[in-house]
Enzyme design. Structure first.
Site, mmCIF file in Angstrom:
data_model
loop_
_atom_site.group_PDB
_atom_site.id
_atom_site.type_symbol
_atom_site.label_atom_id
_atom_site.label_comp_id
_atom_site.label_asym_id
_atom_site.label_seq_id
_atom_site.Cartn_x
_atom_site.Cartn_y
_atom_site.Cartn_z
ATOM 1 N N ASP A 1 48.347 14.232 -0.813
ATOM 2 C CA ASP A 1 48.016 13.266 0.256
ATOM 3 C C ASP A 1 49.234 13.003 1.146
ATOM 4 O O ASP A 1 49.134 13.101 2.374
ATOM 5 C CB ASP A 1 47.541 11.941 -0.363
ATOM 6 C CG ASP A 1 46.136 12.039 -0.948
ATOM 7 O OD1 ASP A 1 45.326 12.814 -0.425
ATOM 8 O OD2 ASP A 1 45.859 11.327 -1.939
ATOM 9 N N LYS B 1 42.195 8.669 -9.299
ATOM 10 C CA LYS B 1 43.517 9.240 -8.969
ATOM 11 C C LYS B 1 44.645 8.800 -9.910
ATOM 12 O O LYS B 1 45.593 9.544 -10.111
ATOM 13 C CB LYS B 1 43.894 8.916 -7.518
ATOM 14 C CG LYS B 1 43.107 9.721 -6.490
ATOM 15 C CD LYS B 1 43.594 9.437 -5.088
ATOM 16 C CE LYS B 1 42.857 10.297 -4.092
ATOM 17 N NZ LYS B 1 43.394 10.166 -2.731
ATOM 18 N N GLY C 1 47.170 2.573 -1.861
ATOM 19 C CA GLY C 1 47.483 3.892 -2.404
ATOM 20 C C GLY C 1 47.958 4.879 -1.342
ATOM 21 O O GLY C 1 48.903 5.645 -1.570
ATOM 22 N N SER D 1 32.283 13.335 0.208
ATOM 23 C CA SER D 1 33.584 13.995 0.328
ATOM 24 C C SER D 1 33.508 15.178 1.303
ATOM 25 O O SER D 1 32.533 15.919 1.321
ATOM 26 C CB SER D 1 34.035 14.496 -1.050
ATOM 27 O OG SER D 1 35.127 15.379 -0.886
ATOM 28 N N GLY E 1 43.990 10.819 11.597
ATOM 29 C CA GLY E 1 43.665 10.848 10.174
ATOM 30 C C GLY E 1 42.981 12.144 9.774
ATOM 31 O O GLY E 1 43.041 12.550 8.606
ATOM 32 N N SER F 1 35.799 17.525 1.162
ATOM 33 C CA SER F 1 36.505 18.645 0.525
ATOM 34 C C SER F 1 35.609 19.876 0.308
ATOM 35 O O SER F 1 36.046 20.999 0.582
ATOM 36 C CB SER F 1 37.132 18.195 -0.790
ATOM 37 O OG SER F 1 38.164 17.290 -0.506
HETATM 38 P P1 ATR Z 1 44.037 2.837 0.132
HETATM 39 O O1 ATR Z 1 44.161 3.147 -1.322
HETATM 40 O O2 ATR Z 1 43.063 3.702 0.857
HETATM 41 O O3 ATR Z 1 45.364 2.806 0.799
HETATM 42 P P2 ATR Z 1 43.733 0.031 -0.456
HETATM 43 O O4 ATR Z 1 44.471 0.234 -1.721
HETATM 44 O O5 ATR Z 1 42.478 -0.755 -0.474
HETATM 45 O O6 ATR Z 1 43.365 1.402 0.247
HETATM 46 O O7 ATR Z 1 44.770 -0.620 0.569
HETATM 47 C C1 ATR Z 1 44.388 -1.110 1.769
HETATM 48 C C2 ATR Z 1 45.586 -1.767 2.464
HETATM 49 O O8 ATR Z 1 45.168 -2.184 3.725
HETATM 50 C C3 ATR Z 1 46.091 -3.007 1.748
HETATM 51 O O9 ATR Z 1 47.483 -3.055 1.889
HETATM 52 C C4 ATR Z 1 45.434 -4.162 2.515
HETATM 53 O O10 ATR Z 1 46.194 -5.336 2.582
HETATM 54 P P3 ATR Z 1 46.313 -6.352 1.331
HETATM 55 O O11 ATR Z 1 47.201 -5.673 0.342
HETATM 56 O O12 ATR Z 1 46.939 -7.587 1.878
HETATM 57 O O13 ATR Z 1 44.912 -6.550 0.847
HETATM 58 C C5 ATR Z 1 45.372 -3.575 3.900
HETATM 59 N N1 ATR Z 1 44.248 -4.104 4.679
HETATM 60 C C6 ATR Z 1 42.927 -3.892 4.479
HETATM 61 N N2 ATR Z 1 42.202 -4.492 5.442
HETATM 62 C C7 ATR Z 1 43.088 -5.095 6.279
HETATM 63 C C8 ATR Z 1 42.972 -5.870 7.471
HETATM 64 N N3 ATR Z 1 41.775 -6.163 8.020
HETATM 65 N N4 ATR Z 1 44.100 -6.316 8.058
HETATM 66 C C9 ATR Z 1 45.316 -6.040 7.528
HETATM 67 N N5 ATR Z 1 45.497 -5.302 6.410
HETATM 68 C C10 ATR Z 1 44.406 -4.849 5.794
#
Ligand code: ATR
Length: 290
Positions: free
Chosen positions: A108, A72, A135, A21, A253, A23
Site C-alpha cells: 500500500d 490486514k 491504517g 474489490s 487515489g 483487485s
Molecule cells: P484507513 O484504515 O482507511 O486509513 P481509518 O483507520 O478509518 O481508515 O482512518 C480514517 C482516518 O480519517 C482517521 O484518522 C480519522 O480521524 P480520527 O482518528 O479522528 O477518527 C480520519 N477521518 C475520518 N473521517 C474524517 C472527517 N470527516 N474529518 C476529518 N478526519 C476524518
C-alpha cells in the site's frame, strides 16, 4: 472468459466483504494481457475463519494472495515471515507463498510512492503533511520516511492516533515528525513549508461530506507542492479539483490502488506488470460501479 484448466494457477484475495474489490479486475486483466495461464478470485473470509483460510493457502498451494479489510493485521500471526515494510507498518496486504513458506508484504505504502514518483516527486529532503492517522496514513508515513522524507506533519482529529504514527516514524527512521490538530488555524500555518499534501481521511468519498478543500489556505501553498488523495471514487475528488484550479500537480487515489496491485503482481511473478492494461481495466470497472 479465459480457458481454465487443471494447470491454471490460482491467485486470490481474502476480505470481508470482498465482492467490491478491484483487485480481481486488475490481476485478471494483467494475466490476460500477458497470456498467462493464471486466474484471480475473491474469497469472502470471515474473521473467525482466517486461520483455516491460511491453512487453505498451504494445502491448496495458492501462490499469491491479497489481503484486505478486516484481515490486514490479524493475518500477520499466521505467516512465516514479514518484509521490513510490513513489520514496521504493522499490516500485510500481500502474501507470497514460496513452497509453503508464506511471507507477508505491504504494497500500500510503496504503491502510493510509485504513483508519486511517476508524477515526478522525489522524497529526499522534502516535507509532507498527511491528513488522517488510520491504517492508510500509517502505511504512507512509514514508506515516505523509509524513502528519505525529511519531516512529516500528521494532522488528525484524534491526536493520540497521530502521535502513534509520529512515534513510529521517529523511532525507526531518520525522519522527524510532528502532530497537528485537525483545525485550519493550526495546519494552515505549516502549509508554506510543505512539498507534499496527502488526504488519507474519507473526506471526498462519494456520499461523504468534504470540507477539506474549503478549509485549506490554498494561497500559502507553494506552486511546486504536490497534492494527493487516496480516495479513488470519484477519481477527481473535491480536494484534487480545487488543487487543479490552483495549477498544482495532483496524484489520484486510483494511482495508489493501481500500483499496490502492480507491486503485488511483480512480487508474485517476478516480472514487470502490464501497468497500462491494469489501469485501463481498473478505470473501466470503476466507471461501471458508480
Ligand atoms: P484507513 O484504515 O482507511 O486509513 P481509518 O483507520 O478509518 O481508515 O482512518 C480514517 C482516518 O480519517 C482517521 O484518522 C480519522 O480521524 P480520527 O482518528 O479522528 O477518527 C480520519 N477521518 C475520518 N473521517 C474524517 C472527517 N470527516 N474529518 C476529518 N478526519 C476524518
Amino acid at each position: 472468459m479465459k480457458d481454465i484448466n487443471g494447470g491454471t494457477k490460482v491467485f486470490c484475495i481474502f476480505g470481508d466483504p470482498v465482492q467490491y474489490s478491484m483487485s480481481p479486475v486488475m490481476h485478471n486483466a494483467a494475466f490476460e494481457h500477458e497470456n498467462l495461464d493464471c486466474v484471480y478470485v475473491g474469497f469472502n473470509v470471515k474473521k473467525e475463519n482466517l486461520k483455516e483460510a491460511v491453512y487453505g493457502i498451504r494445502g491448496l498451494g495458492i501462490s499469491g494472495i491479497s489481503i484486505t479489510m478486516p484481515h490486514k493485521q490479524d493475518i500477520m500471526q499466521y505467516l512465516d515471515g514479514l518484509s521490513d515494510d510490513a513489520r514496521l507498518i504493522g499490516a500485510v496486504n500481500t502474501i507470497h507463498n514460496e513452497n509453503g513458506k508464506l511471507t507477508g508484504y505491504n504494497t500500500d505504502g510503496p504503491g502510493f510512492l510509485r504513483g508519486l514518483e511517476e508524477a515526478g516527486f522525489k522524497c529526499q529532503g522534502k516535507s509532507a503533511l498527511i491528513f488522517g492517522a488510520g491504517g492508510a496514513s500509517r502505511a504512507i508515513a512509514v514508506t515516505l520516511a523509509r524513502n528519505g522524507i525529511k519531516h512529516l506533519y500528521i494532522v488528525n482529529r484524534t491526536l493520540e492516533k497521530a502521535e502513534d504514527i509520529a512515534a513510529l516514524v521517529k523511532g525507526n527512521t531518520k525522519t522527524s515528525a510532528s502532530i497537528i490538530e485537525f483545525v485550519p488555524e493550526r495546519f494552515n500555518k505549516v502549509l508554506p513549508q510543505v512539498d507534499l499534501l496527502i488526504n488519507t481521511t474519507s473526506q471526498g468519498m462519494y456520499g461523504k461530506v468534504s470540507e477539506l478543500q474549503d478549509i485549506i489556505d490554498w494561497d500559502v501553498i507553494d506552486k511546486k507542492t504536490v497534492i494527493s488523495d487516496i480516495v479513488y471514487r470519484p477519481e477527481k475528488t473535491p480536494l484534487l479539483f480545487k488543487a487543479q484550479q490552483y495549477n498544482l500537480t495532483t496524484v489520484t487515489g486510483v494511482n495508489m490502488l493501481l500500483y499496490q496491485a502492480v507491486m503485488a503482481y511483480e512480487l508474485w511473478l517476478n516480472r514487470k506488470a502490464p501497468v497500462n492494461a491494469m489501469r485501463k481495466s481498473l478505470l473501466e470497472a470503476l466507471a461501471k460501479s458508480i
